[in-house]
Write a protein that holds these residues in place. Structure first.
Motif, PDB file in Angstrom:
ATOM      1  N   HIS A 101     -10.033   2.621  -5.092  1.00  0.00           N
ATOM      2  CA  HIS A 101      -8.825   2.162  -4.389  1.00  0.00           C
ATOM      3  C   HIS A 101      -8.397   3.211  -3.363  1.00  0.00           C
ATOM      4  O   HIS A 101      -7.928   4.287  -3.738  1.00  0.00           O
ATOM      5  CB  HIS A 101      -7.697   1.929  -5.408  1.00  0.00           C
ATOM      6  CG  HIS A 101      -6.470   1.299  -4.836  1.00  0.00           C
ATOM      7  ND1 HIS A 101      -6.038   0.036  -5.210  1.00  0.00           N
ATOM      8  CD2 HIS A 101      -5.567   1.735  -3.915  1.00  0.00           C
ATOM      9  CE1 HIS A 101      -4.925  -0.267  -4.553  1.00  0.00           C
ATOM     10  NE2 HIS A 101      -4.615   0.752  -3.756  1.00  0.00           N
TER      11      HIS A 101
ATOM     12  N   HIS B  13      -6.907   3.693   1.015  1.00  0.00           N
ATOM     13  CA  HIS B  13      -6.496   3.107   2.301  1.00  0.00           C
ATOM     14  C   HIS B  13      -6.776   4.117   3.423  1.00  0.00           C
ATOM     15  O   HIS B  13      -5.845   4.656   4.035  1.00  0.00           O
ATOM     16  CB  HIS B  13      -4.997   2.761   2.285  1.00  0.00           C
ATOM     17  CG  HIS B  13      -4.575   1.867   1.173  1.00  0.00           C
ATOM     18  ND1 HIS B  13      -4.955   0.544   1.102  1.00  0.00           N
ATOM     19  CD2 HIS B  13      -3.817   2.092   0.076  1.00  0.00           C
ATOM     20  CE1 HIS B  13      -4.429  -0.005   0.003  1.00  0.00           C
ATOM     21  NE2 HIS B  13      -3.742   0.911  -0.638  1.00  0.00           N
TER      22      HIS B  13
ATOM     23  N   HIS C  93      -2.894  -5.487  -5.532  1.00  0.00           N
ATOM     24  CA  HIS C  93      -1.851  -4.573  -6.005  1.00  0.00           C
ATOM     25  C   HIS C  93      -0.916  -5.382  -6.908  1.00  0.00           C
ATOM     26  O   HIS C  93      -0.345  -6.393  -6.464  1.00  0.00           O
ATOM     27  CB  HIS C  93      -1.019  -4.042  -4.839  1.00  0.00           C
ATOM     28  CG  HIS C  93      -1.761  -3.136  -3.901  1.00  0.00           C
ATOM     29  ND1 HIS C  93      -2.510  -3.598  -2.852  1.00  0.00           N
ATOM     30  CD2 HIS C  93      -1.839  -1.777  -3.851  1.00  0.00           C
ATOM     31  CE1 HIS C  93      -3.022  -2.558  -2.183  1.00  0.00           C
ATOM     32  NE2 HIS C  93      -2.640  -1.445  -2.773  1.00  0.00           N
TER      33      HIS C  93
ATOM     34  N   HIS D 246      -3.092  -0.368  -9.597  1.00  0.00           N
ATOM     35  CA  HIS D 246      -1.970   0.382 -10.171  1.00  0.00           C
ATOM     36  C   HIS D 246      -1.616  -0.049 -11.593  1.00  0.00           C
ATOM     37  O   HIS D 246      -1.699   0.759 -12.498  1.00  0.00           O
ATOM     38  CB  HIS D 246      -0.755   0.401  -9.242  1.00  0.00           C
ATOM     39  CG  HIS D 246      -1.135   0.836  -7.854  1.00  0.00           C
ATOM     40  ND1 HIS D 246      -2.006   1.876  -7.622  1.00  0.00           N
ATOM     41  CD2 HIS D 246      -0.830   0.344  -6.623  1.00  0.00           C
ATOM     42  CE1 HIS D 246      -2.195   2.026  -6.324  1.00  0.00           C
ATOM     43  NE2 HIS D 246      -1.515   1.104  -5.690  1.00  0.00           N
TER      44      HIS D 246
ATOM     45  N   ASP E  68      -4.652   6.469  -3.397  1.00  0.00           N
ATOM     46  CA  ASP E  68      -3.840   5.497  -2.667  1.00  0.00           C
ATOM     47  C   ASP E  68      -3.158   6.144  -1.468  1.00  0.00           C
ATOM     48  O   ASP E  68      -2.530   5.458  -0.679  1.00  0.00           O
ATOM     49  CB  ASP E  68      -2.801   4.929  -3.633  1.00  0.00           C
ATOM     50  CG  ASP E  68      -2.245   3.597  -3.184  1.00  0.00           C
ATOM     51  OD1 ASP E  68      -3.028   2.786  -2.676  1.00  0.00           O
ATOM     52  OD2 ASP E  68      -1.032   3.380  -3.346  1.00  0.00           O
TER      53      ASP E  68
HETATM   54 ZN   LIG Z   1      -2.927   0.674  -2.490  1.00  0.00          ZN
END
Ligand SMILES: [Zn+2]
Length: 485
Positions: free
Chosen positions: A78, A80, A242, A279, A339
């Motif tokens: 995970h 970004h 998410h 998460h 994240d």
């Molecule tokens: Zn995220």
């Protein structure tokens, strides 16, 4: 430089790491890692091979393994990379105190940038990830020009997870979250995402794949989840969303459906080994919710659903999963992610351990061994792969070397413990993906980092200057995120 190419012959293309001082090797019987000492490791092409089967003429390159630890490459499920790096220095200390400390609703969408800015951010982020031992990354991004090319050029094993959604959240006052829906636009975004995924899968490197990513539990309608599931099944891919990432999303899904986020995914038939919950912090047992039931953890375990645990971004705001040990004991498969920035996987590992100990009030609740598992084999399982996250003949040659003579690793009693608790990324020397070196002497090779940093900095300046356009109170960045001094 510790690693030296000391011998070369014209042979069958295998590389032999001779007498590696410590090897974190895979034990198939126990589905775990174990230490091997003073042992040879070999790979040919993209795979590890049993060094005992190599003929002298097979060996093209010999690396002196003395002073090195061989580690399986980390699996990051995970991240970004396309925008998080741009927020460095800006969002570390913000969160909405009237929205249970989350930064999602007031701060996440204040920053906008161009495709060029996103590519620069991605180049920097992927380089950082590789330099901290990551060989596989799941990139949850909005599709943008140059994205798949950048993933391909990085040399990493990458899953393109283009995010799509049919709604968006916003706030007009910093204490109430509202939603605006546009179902047809959401479907178009999904089609764009599918095209990006197909482009990634067709990439000539063979290192790219895809993942369906309906962005958030509270911004996608039920049909969108079901369609995403059908498209994932057709392509043999995973889904990630998410969910349970804030008290707000828990309460919103409860308000709409009378279910917890995990309960609603279960009702839709979305839970299962193909599903990764990004998460999964605010499950019904989390004491911030004071919820009377405690079913979510069991649902995740029974269905074989994985959770992507990303501790750093949450502990910045006083939030954490309660807690890794409890999830693991319940039988939930966990993988780790970044994240946020820095894109430093070893930071995430250390933060995950400390957060779990504080939350559980128990030093024995998690240890380096369990986090090593989560960071490698747990991530691999989440992605449905038995060929990564392990140093084992037949597996992909995705690994990294650690300089055991680096001051941060000494005195040396237990190298994994020293790496996790003391050294971080500093002694990471060379990183290999598919048997190709992508980090040499601690520096990622794919991109001109200095040039990418310049472009990223320029993009950050433009983006920060525009913050007031997106803030509900038209506050400038200097008011929202004032300098430390
Ligand atoms: Zn995220």
């Amino acid at each position: 430089m510790t690693m030296t190419n000391t011998e070369r012959s014209t042979g069958g293309g295998a590389t032999l790491i001779r007498n590696a001082e410590w090897v974190v090797a895979y034990d198939a019987d126990g589905d775990c890692h174990r230490y091997l000492r003073d042992t040879d490791v070999a790979f040919r092409g993209d795979r590890f091979v049993d060094p005992g089967t190599l003929d002298r003429t097979d060996i093209e390159e010999v690396i002196d393994g003395r002073g090195l630890m061989i580690m399986p490459g980390f699996v990051n499920i995970h991240a970004h990379p396309g925008f998080e790096t741009m927020l460095k220095g800006l969002t570390e200390e913000v969160g909405s105190r009237k929205l249970w400390m989350s930064s999602l609703y007031e701060y996440l969408f204040l920053f906008d940038t161009t495709s060029e800015g996103m590519v620069a951010a991605t180049q920097v982020a992927l380089s950082e990830l590789m330099q901290s031992g990551v060989t596989t990354v799941c990139d949850l991004s909005t599709p943008h020009e140059g994205w798949i090319e950048t993933l391909g050029a990085s040399g990493m094993r990458a899953y393109a997870a283009p995010m799509f959604r049919s709604g968006r959240w916003y706030t007009e006052n910093g204490h109430e979250v509202l939603y605006e829906w546009d179902i047809p636009k959401g479907r178009k975004r999904m089609e764009t995402a599918l095209a990006e995924i197909d482009t990634a899968i067709a990439h000539p490197s063979g290192r790219l794949s895809g993942m369906l990513c309906p962005a958030q539990i509270d911004t996608c309608d039920a049909d969108m989840f079901l369609q995403a599931q059908a498209e994932a099944k057709t392509r043999g891919l995973r889904i990630q969303t998410h969910a349970s990432q804030s008290v707000v999303d828990f309460q919103e899904i409860m308000r709409r459906h009378g279910r917890t986020p995990v309960g609603w995914l279960d009702e839709l038939g979305l839970l299962g080994p193909d599903m990764i919950v990004g998460h999964g912090i605010f499950l019904d047992h989390n004491d911030w919710l004071r919820w009377p039931d405690s079913h979510d953890l069991g649902l995740l375990a029974e269905t074989g659903t994985s959770v992507a645990h990303c501790p750093t971004v949450f502990i910045r705001r006083g939030i954490t999963l309660q807690h890794i040990g409890r999830y693991l004991k319940a039988g939930v498969n966990l993988g780790l992610g970044t994240d946020t920035y820095p894109h430093n996987f070893l930071d995430e590992i250390r933060n995950a351990i400390y957060a779990a100990r504080i939350t559980s009030r128990d030093v024995a609740e998690v240890d380096a061994r369990s986090l090593l598992h989560v960071a490698t084999l747990g991530g691999a399982r989440a992605l449905g792969r038995s060929d990564i996250g392990r140093v084992s003949p037949g597996a992909k040659a995705d690994f990294f070397t650690v300089d055991l003579r680096h001051p941060t690793m000494r005195p040396l009693y237990d190298p994994v413990r020293s790496l996790f608790y003391s050294a971080g990324e500093r002694p990471v020397r060379d990183v290999y993906v598919d048997g190709r070196r992508v980090v040499k002497d601690g520096t990622a090779l794919a991109f001109d980092i200095a040039a990418a940093m310049d472009r990223l900095e320029a993009a950050q300046r433009v983006s920060a200057a525009d913050v007031e356009k997106y803030d509900w109170g038209q506050r400038p960045v200097s008011e929202l995120m004032p300098p430390v001094l």
